[in-house]
Design a protein around this motif. Sequence first.
Motif, PDB file in Angstrom:
ATOM      1  N   ALA A 163      -3.497  10.409   3.290  1.00 40.39           N
ATOM      2  CA  ALA A 163      -4.844  10.063   2.829  1.00 40.39           C
ATOM      3  C   ALA A 163      -5.199   8.653   3.311  1.00 40.39           C
ATOM      4  O   ALA A 163      -4.389   7.740   3.192  1.00 40.39           O
ATOM      5  CB  ALA A 163      -4.904  10.136   1.303  1.00 40.39           C
ATOM      6  N   PRO A 164      -6.414   8.474   3.853  1.00 42.43           N
ATOM      7  CA  PRO A 164      -6.800   7.158   4.369  1.00 42.43           C
ATOM      8  C   PRO A 164      -6.688   6.034   3.347  1.00 42.43           C
ATOM      9  O   PRO A 164      -6.392   4.917   3.702  1.00 42.43           O
ATOM     10  CB  PRO A 164      -8.247   7.352   4.822  1.00 42.43           C
ATOM     11  N   HIS A 165      -6.910   6.330   2.076  1.00 37.57           N
ATOM     12  CA  HIS A 165      -6.842   5.264   1.069  1.00 37.57           C
ATOM     13  C   HIS A 165      -5.419   4.739   0.881  1.00 37.57           C
ATOM     14  O   HIS A 165      -5.232   3.648   0.372  1.00 37.57           O
ATOM     15  CB  HIS A 165      -7.440   5.727  -0.259  1.00 37.57           C
ATOM     16  N   VAL A 166      -4.427   5.494   1.272  1.00 37.98           N
ATOM     17  CA  VAL A 166      -3.047   5.039   1.161  1.00 37.98           C
ATOM     18  C   VAL A 166      -2.740   3.984   2.225  1.00 37.98           C
ATOM     19  O   VAL A 166      -2.056   3.006   1.965  1.00 37.98           O
ATOM     20  CB  VAL A 166      -2.067   6.238   1.280  1.00 37.98           C
ATOM     21  N   PRO A 168      -4.861   1.617   4.397  1.00 36.30           N
ATOM     22  CA  PRO A 168      -6.218   1.138   4.677  1.00 36.30           C
ATOM     23  C   PRO A 168      -6.396   0.706   6.127  1.00 36.30           C
ATOM     24  O   PRO A 168      -5.446   0.354   6.815  1.00 36.30           O
ATOM     25  CB  PRO A 168      -6.371  -0.061   3.729  1.00 36.30           C
ATOM     26  N   ASP A 169      -7.630   0.732   6.560  1.00 32.07           N
ATOM     27  CA  ASP A 169      -8.006   0.232   7.881  1.00 32.07           C
ATOM     28  C   ASP A 169      -8.188  -1.279   7.750  1.00 32.07           C
ATOM     29  O   ASP A 169      -9.296  -1.775   7.564  1.00 32.07           O
ATOM     30  CB  ASP A 169      -9.302   0.903   8.358  1.00 32.07           C
ATOM     31  N   HIS A 170      -7.079  -1.990   7.829  1.00 28.94           N
ATOM     32  CA  HIS A 170      -7.133  -3.445   7.664  1.00 28.94           C
ATOM     33  C   HIS A 170      -7.936  -4.098   8.775  1.00 28.94           C
ATOM     34  O   HIS A 170      -7.929  -3.653   9.928  1.00 28.94           O
ATOM     35  CB  HIS A 170      -5.726  -4.041   7.665  1.00 28.94           C
ATOM     36  N   ARG A 181      -4.100   0.084  10.496  1.00 32.38           N
ATOM     37  CA  ARG A 181      -3.294   0.815   9.509  1.00 32.38           C
ATOM     38  C   ARG A 181      -1.835   0.377   9.537  1.00 32.38           C
ATOM     39  O   ARG A 181      -1.200   0.234   8.487  1.00 32.38           O
ATOM     40  CB  ARG A 181      -3.422   2.320   9.723  1.00 32.38           C
ATOM     41  N   THR A 183      -0.344  -2.695   7.538  1.00 27.86           N
ATOM     42  CA  THR A 183       0.166  -2.602   6.172  1.00 27.86           C
ATOM     43  C   THR A 183       1.617  -3.076   6.129  1.00 27.86           C
ATOM     44  O   THR A 183       2.060  -3.643   5.140  1.00 27.86           O
ATOM     45  CB  THR A 183       0.025  -1.155   5.649  1.00 27.86           C
TER      46      THR A 183
END
Length: 189
Positions: A4-7, A9-11, A40, A43
């Motif tokens: 899932a994208p929320h896991v 993030p697009d920093h 990503r 992270t």
Amino acid sequence: MPAAPHVFPDHTLDTAPAGARPTMESVTRHLGHLPAAVGRLATSPELLAGFMKANALFTASTLDPLAREVLVLTVATRNQCHLCVAMHTAELHRLGADPELVAALRGARPLADDRLEAVRRFVLEVLATAGAVAPEALTAFLDAGFTPRNALEVVLGIGTYTMSTLANRLTGAPVDPQLAAHAWEPATA
């Protein structure tokens, strides 16, 4: 299924962990934009820096650029990393590679060029045997004009792009618009 994208993030440079920012700045300067995958992977500053350092070492190896790209596309298609396939398809086009070579690599098919096919087969053998390649597989690679040093550089490339392909798949990294023309999906059986 991608994470899932929320896991992951697009920093951006403003939201990334401080340890990832110098690497992100370097990539942005080099490419002229910040790829979503880098955002990503930021992270984990350690993973991002580790990949970038390993990739720089692999790029500096004695394997020629086409041989390196054959290795990368072989690992990327095997590991079904849509992003790496798109990115390295673009690199092959930049290198002026034969379109048939590119199509065969994207389709995980044997290559018409015997020397490059030796690379592809050796990469697959190293992966299939976890490095315990049969003597005849190593001999075939060497007989194609490669060296023992090149054989170890294949291991470096496999390690580098296993890290990249698995991380990109784990994070669900999307293909950036700059690479959309080279989008790829694995063949369905």
